[in-house]
Design an enzyme around this catalytic site. Structure first.
Site, PDB file in Angstrom:
ATOM      1  N   GLU A   1      27.692 -15.503   7.559  1.00  0.00           N
ATOM      2  CA  GLU A   1      28.441 -14.598   6.688  1.00  0.00           C
ATOM      3  C   GLU A   1      27.513 -13.547   6.061  1.00  0.00           C
ATOM      4  O   GLU A   1      26.429 -13.862   5.569  1.00  0.00           O
ATOM      5  CB  GLU A   1      29.102 -15.425   5.580  1.00  0.00           C
ATOM      6  CG  GLU A   1      29.916 -14.628   4.578  1.00  0.00           C
ATOM      7  CD  GLU A   1      30.440 -15.493   3.435  1.00  0.00           C
ATOM      8  OE1 GLU A   1      31.379 -15.046   2.759  1.00  0.00           O
ATOM      9  OE2 GLU A   1      29.896 -16.598   3.216  1.00  0.00           O
TER      10      GLU A   1
ATOM     11  N   LYS B   1      38.800 -12.484   4.330  1.00  0.00           N
ATOM     12  CA  LYS B   1      38.666 -13.782   3.663  1.00  0.00           C
ATOM     13  C   LYS B   1      39.803 -14.012   2.671  1.00  0.00           C
ATOM     14  O   LYS B   1      40.054 -13.181   1.786  1.00  0.00           O
ATOM     15  CB  LYS B   1      37.306 -13.844   2.958  1.00  0.00           C
ATOM     16  CG  LYS B   1      36.933 -15.198   2.381  1.00  0.00           C
ATOM     17  CD  LYS B   1      35.498 -15.143   1.882  1.00  0.00           C
ATOM     18  CE  LYS B   1      35.007 -16.478   1.379  1.00  0.00           C
ATOM     19  NZ  LYS B   1      33.559 -16.416   0.999  1.00  0.00           N
TER      20      LYS B   1
ATOM     21  N   CYS C   1      33.589 -18.928   5.158  1.00  0.00           N
ATOM     22  CA  CYS C   1      32.971 -19.731   4.097  1.00  0.00           C
ATOM     23  C   CYS C   1      33.992 -20.541   3.291  1.00  0.00           C
ATOM     24  O   CYS C   1      34.459 -21.558   3.774  1.00  0.00           O
ATOM     25  CB  CYS C   1      32.109 -18.850   3.203  1.00  0.00           C
ATOM     26  SG  CYS C   1      30.841 -19.762   2.291  1.00  0.00           S
TER      27      CYS C   1
END
Length: 290
Positions: free
Chosen positions: A43, A116, A153
């Site tokens: 990331e 995200k 993540c």
């Protein structure tokens, strides 16, 4: 048989964008030499994890996806090497800023963007200052080599995200990551929990998982984090088949038979025996029926 070889890259980042991109490219090329067809880089690999602290200047890192120089660079690499590259970048879209992944197919074309969805906020991980919650939903892309799903993540801690991607046909899940020590409690080590959360996604969906993390001490102002690596690839039962240590630069590789996986899904009945009509509490925050 449909064999798929995947790779996870583990690396540390400097403050120099060009150096980090060069390192990532070098490791991508190494993975291709070893047979990888889809390769995951950690990331926000362009530089240090800037979310350790809150800095207005760091908001300027975000760039429009259509002209993002890092995405453009890796589009050329993907086409040259005939590989699929999910590339994690800081995206600006008008007045909104997102933590995003560009899905680059093996012909060098961007198939789309995932933003995200789950944005953490805590000591050392001040992402709500930098990112709006993603608005793309959980998507699956039919690439040249496989149907893939990508989370970023903090998304990897939520089983609902993995389930949606599996339901939509993902044959393998990818999670670029930046996770390490907790500034408020240096003795707290979440690495085992981090791995097991994703191993559970693999087992529950009979879908392999690839997780690529960064390594190294990154000193902020005033917050510092030691990223603990531990990148891994697990098979469709959740068993880890490739794993890096906490500090090394590493290219992890694994090969899966996608046809064999599909047969296993059918045989186990995990999707056949689902009861969506009983899952209404998942659509609420408090667990009561909507």
């Amino acid at each position: 048989m449909r064999k798929l070889s995947v790779a996870a890259i583990q690396m540390s980042m400097t403050t120099d964008i060009a150096s980090n991109i060069a390192t990532a490219e070098r490791l991508v090329r190494s993975a291709v030499v070893q047979g990888a067809q889809i390769i995951l880089i950690p990331e926000l690999f362009e530089g240090p994890y800037f979310c350790k602290d809150q800095s207005i200047q760091d908001l300027e890192r975000a760039k429009e996806m259509s002209s993002h120089p890092t995405v453009t660079h890796f589009c050329k690499i993907a086409k040259e090497l005939n590989v699929v590259l999910p590339i994690s970048v800081y995206e600006r879209a008008n007045n909104s800023l997102f933590n995003s992944v560009a899905i680059i197919d093996a012909d060098g074309q961007v198939l789309g963007t995932y933003r995200k969805s789950h944005i953490p906020n805590g000591p050392g991980y001040n992402e709500k200052f930098y990112f709006s919650p993603g608005d793309t939903g959980f998507r699956v892309w039919k690439t040249r080599h496989a149907k893939i799903g990508v989370g970023i993540c903090w998304d990897q801690w939520f089983p609902e995200a993995a389930r949606v991607m599996a339901l939509r046909g993902a044959e393998i899940l990818f999670y670029p990551t930046a996770i390490g020590s907790e500034p408020q409690d240096p003795d707290w080590d979440s690495s085992g929990h981090w791995q097991r959360a994703m191993q559970g996604h693999a087992a529950s969906n009979l879908t392999p998982v690839v997780a690529a993390n960064r390594t190294g001490l990154e000193v902020g102002n005033p917050t510092s984090i030691t990223f603990y690596g531990s990148s891994f690839i697990c098979d469709a039962t959740g068993a880890i088949v490739a794993e890096a240590d906490r500090t090394e630069e590493k290219v992890l590789l694994a090969t899966f038979d996608l046809d064999e996986q599909q047969l296993a899904r059918n045989a186990w009945g995990l999707f056949r025996d689902r009861r969506p009509e009983l899952y209404q509490p998942l659509m609420t925050l408090d667990g009561f029926d909507a």
